[in-house]
Design a protein around this motif. Structure first.
Motif, short mmCIF file in Angstrom:
data_model
loop_
_atom_site.label_atom_id
_atom_site.label_comp_id
_atom_site.label_asym_id
_atom_site.label_seq_id
_atom_site.Cartn_x
_atom_site.Cartn_y
_atom_site.Cartn_z
N PHE A 65 0.85 -1.21 0.00
CA PHE A 65 0.00 0.00 0.00
C PHE A 65 0.88 1.24 0.00
O PHE A 65 1.66 1.47 0.92
N LEU A 66 0.76 2.06 -1.05
CA LEU A 66 1.44 3.35 -1.12
C LEU A 66 0.42 4.42 -0.81
O LEU A 66 -0.43 4.74 -1.63
N ALA A 67 0.49 4.98 0.40
CA ALA A 67 -0.43 6.04 0.81
C ALA A 67 0.04 7.38 0.26
O ALA A 67 1.15 7.50 -0.27
N GLN A 68 -0.80 8.40 0.38
CA GLN A 68 -0.42 9.73 -0.11
C GLN A 68 0.71 10.32 0.71
O GLN A 68 1.53 11.07 0.19
N ARG A 69 0.77 9.99 1.99
CA ARG A 69 1.85 10.49 2.85
C ARG A 69 2.86 9.38 3.09
O ARG A 69 2.50 8.27 3.48
N ASP A 70 4.12 9.70 2.86
CA ASP A 70 5.18 8.71 3.01
C ASP A 70 5.75 8.76 4.42
O ASP A 70 6.30 9.78 4.84
N LEU A 71 5.63 7.66 5.13
CA LEU A 71 6.11 7.61 6.51
C LEU A 71 7.48 6.94 6.54
O LEU A 71 7.63 5.77 6.89
N LEU A 72 8.49 7.68 6.12
CA LEU A 72 9.86 7.16 6.10
C LEU A 72 10.62 7.66 7.31
O LEU A 72 10.46 8.81 7.74
N ASP A 73 11.48 6.81 7.85
CA ASP A 73 12.33 7.18 8.99
C ASP A 73 13.36 8.20 8.49
O ASP A 73 14.20 7.87 7.65
N PRO A 74 13.32 9.44 8.98
CA PRO A 74 14.24 10.47 8.45
C PRO A 74 15.71 10.15 8.68
O PRO A 74 16.58 10.66 7.97
N ALA A 75 16.01 9.28 9.66
CA ALA A 75 17.40 8.95 9.95
C ALA A 75 17.91 7.77 9.13
O ALA A 75 19.11 7.49 9.10
N ALA A 76 17.02 7.07 8.45
CA ALA A 76 17.40 5.87 7.70
C ALA A 76 17.95 6.23 6.33
O ALA A 76 17.52 7.20 5.70
N ALA A 77 18.93 5.45 5.86
CA ALA A 77 19.49 5.65 4.53
C ALA A 77 18.54 5.11 3.48
O ALA A 77 17.79 4.15 3.73
N VAL A 78 18.58 5.71 2.28
CA VAL A 78 17.70 5.26 1.19
C VAL A 78 17.93 3.79 0.90
O VAL A 78 16.97 3.02 0.71
N ARG A 79 19.20 3.35 0.89
CA ARG A 79 19.51 1.94 0.61
C ARG A 79 18.82 1.02 1.61
O ARG A 79 18.24 -0.01 1.23
N ASP A 80 18.86 1.37 2.90
CA ASP A 80 18.24 0.52 3.92
C ASP A 80 16.72 0.51 3.80
O ASP A 80 16.08 -0.52 4.02
N ILE A 81 16.14 1.67 3.46
CA ILE A 81 14.67 1.75 3.33
C ILE A 81 14.20 0.88 2.17
O ILE A 81 13.23 0.12 2.29
N VAL A 82 14.90 0.97 1.04
CA VAL A 82 14.43 0.30 -0.18
C VAL A 82 14.83 -1.17 -0.22
O VAL A 82 14.03 -2.04 -0.56
N LEU A 83 16.07 -1.47 0.16
CA LEU A 83 16.61 -2.82 -0.02
C LEU A 83 16.64 -3.63 1.27
O LEU A 83 16.87 -4.85 1.23
N GLY A 84 16.40 -2.98 2.40
CA GLY A 84 16.40 -3.69 3.67
C GLY A 84 17.74 -4.35 3.94
O GLY A 84 18.80 -3.73 3.74
N ASP A 85 17.72 -5.61 4.37
CA ASP A 85 18.97 -6.30 4.70
C ASP A 85 19.43 -7.23 3.58
O ASP A 85 20.21 -8.15 3.80
N ARG A 86 18.95 -6.99 2.35
CA ARG A 86 19.40 -7.82 1.23
C ARG A 86 20.90 -7.62 1.00
O ARG A 86 21.37 -6.48 0.93
N PRO A 87 21.66 -8.69 0.84
CA PRO A 87 23.09 -8.53 0.51
C PRO A 87 23.24 -7.87 -0.85
O PRO A 87 22.41 -8.06 -1.74
N GLU A 88 24.33 -7.10 -1.01
CA GLU A 88 24.51 -6.36 -2.25
C GLU A 88 24.59 -7.27 -3.46
O GLU A 88 24.04 -6.97 -4.52
#
Length: 602
Positions: free
Chosen positions: A70-93
C-alpha cells in the motif's frame, strides 16, 4: 478468486458520509483504476480495501495470507534511515545487484538519488520515489497505490505503467493521470455520492460507458415524461386509446461521439488571437540560458532561436531539471537570458501560472478575491460571471464563500488559475496546472481552455492533459535547443530512449583489435551502422527537423493570413490549398524522419 471482499461497508468522516452500503470485491490479477471528485471518498475506499482503515459498519475480509503493498499519499519514512536501507532492507549487495528487476526499479526511480543519503535530506518528490521503489521491489498479491505519478516525469510514468502491466499481482490505483489509467487498468471504479459505480475498461472506456448511461437515463426520463403527458391527455378525453410501445435503439458507445465537432475551432481561435495579439508574441534570437543565472547551473538553452506566434498552443516536455520552468520564467521576463535577445510583442498581455501558490489574505472569501479582479470575463464567444467560472472549476454553492485560509492546495491552485483568467490575458504560461486537480475539474479546465483564444505554453507531466490542450509539442532534450516533436509525447519517449541507448553504447567503449597486417574495419554500432553512417544519418535527421520547424512556422503564418483575409473567399481558397500542400509535404518529411529514426534505433 476474490482477494478482498467488502460487504455493506459504510464510512464517514464527521457528519459527511463518504461510502454508504458498498459491496464489491477485488479479484486476483484484476487491475482497477479509481476515479471521483476530490474529497469524494477515493482514498477512504482504498484504505478500507488495504485494511489501513476500519469501516464504521459492514465487513472487509482478506483471503488468508494475502500480501498487500500500500502506497499512501503520505510517506512515513524514517528520516534517519538511509535510502539503501529503506528500499533494499537487509538484502546482501550481491543479491540485489544481480537481480535485473531490482536494478531496473532502482535505475528508473532512484537513478539520481544517492542511496547512502538519509531520508530526512530528501525532497518531497525524492521521498515519494523512494517509497514507491521500496514497494515495487517486494512481491505482493495486491498492490494499492494512491497518486503514484505525483512527482514523476513523463518518462518515469511511462516506465511505471509498463512495469505494473507486466506484474501478475492485482492492482488498485487512485490517480488523476488519465493516460496512466488507460495504460494500467482494465476496470474502473467511480466513487460518487457514497456509491461505487463499476465500469469495464480503462479511462477511455469509462468515459464512453458513462456517456451511454447518461444517454439511456435521459431517454428513460423523456419517455416517462411523454407517458405522463399522454396519461393526462387520455384522462381528459375519457377512455384511453391503444398505443404502441415506443422503441428506443441503443447505439454503440462510439456513436455518442461520431458527430461531435472538434474540441477547438482552431481557425476561429487563431482569428481571435491574431486580432488581439498582432503578429509577434515571443521571438527568441540566439538565446543562451542557464537555470541558475549567467553561466551558473545547468544549461537550458544554447544559442536557441524560436518563434511563438498568435494562437500557438504548445506543450513543453522534458525530464525533471531540464529547465522547463526556467523557459517559462524567461518568457515572463522573471529572468533575463545570459546572451541573445528576446522580443515580446507590444500587444502581449501575459499571465503566468507558476508552481508556487500565491499569497492572499487568509481571512478573505473565494468569490471576493476573484471579483476584485473582474466580475465578468469573455471566453471565446461567451461571457461568464466570476461565480459561474468558480462553479465550473469546482467551487459550487457555499464553497464560493469559503475563507481562503481553509482552502486545500488543489483549491488554491484553481483559485490562482481563475484570477489569472479573469484578468483576460492573451498569453498563458502554465507550469504544472493539473497538480492536485481531480478528473472532473480537469475536464472543466480543458473545456475552458478550448474556448480561450490566445497563445498557450503549458508544462505538464499529465500526458493526457498535454495532448488534449496543446496542438504541438516541443522538448528540451539536453542539447540546448527546443526540439519540435511532430509525433508528440510518443516521439519524445522514442528519442529519449534512443539517446539513452547511444550513451550506453558510447560508455561501454567496446572495440576490437585488428589482426597484424589487416586494416581495421570501421567500428559498427549495435544498430548495424558504422560510425560514419550514423553521423551522416544524424545530420540528415537534424536537417529534416529544421525543415519540419519551417513547415510549422509557415502553417502559423498562413493561419494568421486566413484570419486577416476575412470574407475574401478566393484568397481563403488559395491559402487553404497552400495549407493542404504544406500538410502533404510535411507528412512526407515526417515519414522520412521516422524511417531514419528507426534505423538509428536499430
Amino acid at each position: 478468486m476474490n482477494l478482498v471482499n467488502l460487504e455493506s461497508v459504510s464510512h464517514a468522516y464527521g457528519p459527511k458520509p463518504l461510502l454508504s452500503e458498498v459491496s464489491l470485491g477485488v479479484l486476483a490479477g484484476e487491475r482497477i483504476g479509481v476515479v471521483g471528485r476530490n474529497g469524494g471518498g477515493k482514498t477512504t475506499l482504498i484504505s478500507l480495501v488495504a485494511g489501513a482503515v476500519k469501516p464504521d459498519s459492514g465487513r472487509v475480509t482478506h483471503t488468508r495470507g494475502l500480501r498487500v503493498g500500500f502506497l499512501a499519499q503520505r510517506d512515513l519514512l524514517d528520516p534517519a534511515a538511509a535510502v539503501r536501507d529503506i528500499v533494499l532492507g537487509d538484502r546482501p549487495e550481491h543479491e540485489w545487484a544481480g537481480d535485473q528487476a531490482v536494478r531496473e526499479i532502482l535505475a528508473n526511480l532512484l537513478g539520481d538519488i544517492d542511496l547512502s543519503a538519509r531520508a530526512g535530506e530528501l525532497s518531497g518528490g525524492e521521498r515519494r520515489r523512494t517509497a514507491l521503489a521500496k514497494l515495487l521491489i517486494d512481491e505482493h498479491d495486491l498492490i494499492i497505490l494512491d497518486e503514484p505519478t505525483n512527482h514523476l516525469d513523463i518518462e518515469a510514468i511511462a516506465w511505471l505503467a509498463d512495469h505494473l502491466s507486466a506484474r501478475k499481482s492485482a492492482l488498485l490505483v487512485v490517480t488523476h493521470d488519465r493516460w496512466f489509467l488507460d495504460a494500467v487498468s482494465t476496470r474502473t471504479w467511480e466513487v460518487v455520492d457514497g456509491r461505487v459505480e463499476r465500469y469495464e475498461g480503462g479511462y477511455a472506456a469509462y468515459v464512453l460507458a458513462k456517456a451511454e448511461r447518461v444517454r439511456i437515463a435521459a431517454v428513460t426520463e423523456e419517455r416517462r415524461q411523454n407517458l405522463m403527458r399522454k396519461e393526462i391527455a387520455w384522462l381528459r378525453r375519457g377512455p384511453p386509446a391503444r398505443t404502441s410501445k415506443p422503441k428506443f435503439r441503443i447505439e454503440a458507445a462510439q456513436a455518442l461521439i461520431a458527430n461531435e465537432p472538434p474540441a477547438r475551432d482552431t481557425v476561429e481561435l487563431v482569428k481571435f488571437a491574431s486580432a488581439r495579439l498582432g503578429k509577434t508574441v515571443f521571438d527568441l534570437e540566439d538565446v543562451t540560458l542557464h537555470a541558475g543565472g549567467p553561466a551558473e547551473g545547468p544549461l537550458v538553452l544554447d544559442r536557441c532561436t524560436w518563434q511563438f506566434g498568435p494562437g500557438d498552443r504548445i506543450g513543453l516536455i522534458g525530464v525533471n531539471g531540464s529547465g522547463k520552468s526556467s523557459v517559462l520564467r524567461l518568457l515572463s521576463s522573471s529572468v533575463a537570458p545570459d546572451s541573445g535577445r528576446m522580443v515580446q510583442g507590444k500587444t502581449v498581455k501575459l499571465a503566468h501560472l507558476s508552481q508556487e501558490l500565491m499569497e492572499l489574505d487568509q481571512n478573505r472569501r473565494v468569490l471576493e478575491v476573484v471579483e476584485e479582479v473582474r466580475k465578468y470575463v469573455k471566453v471565446g464567444k461567451r461571457e461568464w460571471t466570476a461565480s459561474q467560472l468558480l462553479e465550473r472549476l469546482g467551487f459550487k454553492g457555499d464553497a464560493q464563500w469559503k475563507v481562503i485560509g481553509d482552502l486545500s492546495g488543489g483549491e488554491r491552485r484553481r483559485l490562482q488559475f481563475l484570477r489569472l483568467i479573469m484578468d483576460e490575458p492573451n498569453v498563458l504560461l502554465l507550469d504544472e496546472p493539473t497538480n492536485d486537480l481531480d478528473i472532473e475539474t480537469l475536464n472543466e479546465l480543458e473545456d475552458l481552455l478550448d474556448g480561450w483564444p490566445g497563445t498557450l505554453l503549458v508544462v505538464s507531466h499529465d500526458r493526457y492533459f498535454l495532448e488534449r490542450v496543446a496542438d504541438r509539442c516541443v522538448a528540451l532534450l539536453g542539447d540546448g535547443k527546443l526540439a519540435f516533436l511532430p509525433g508528440g509525447v510518443d516521439e519524445y519517449l522514442q528519442r529519449r530512449s534512443q539517446g539513452a541507448a547511444l550513451t550506453a553504447r558510447a560508455g561501454s567503449g567496446a572495440t576490437e583489435t585488428a589482426e597484424p597486417g589487416q586494416q581495421a574495419a570501421a567500428p559498427v554500432e549495435a544498430s548495424g551502422l558504422s560510425a560514419k553512417e550514423e553521423r551522416d544519418l544524424r545530420k540528415e535527421l537534424s536537417r529534416l527537423e529544421r525543415q519540419l520547424d519551417k513547415f510549422g512556422q509557415r502553417e502559423g503564418t498562413i493561419h494568421a493570413k486566413m484570419a486577416e483575409t476575412g470574407s475574401d473567399y478566393a484568397a481563403l481558397a488559395s491559402l487553404d490549398a497552400e495549407l493542404k500542400q504544406i500538410a502533404a509535404d510535411k507528412e512526407l518529411v515526417e515519414l522520412e524522419w521516422l524511417e531514419i529514426a528507426e534505423r538509428l534505433g536499430g
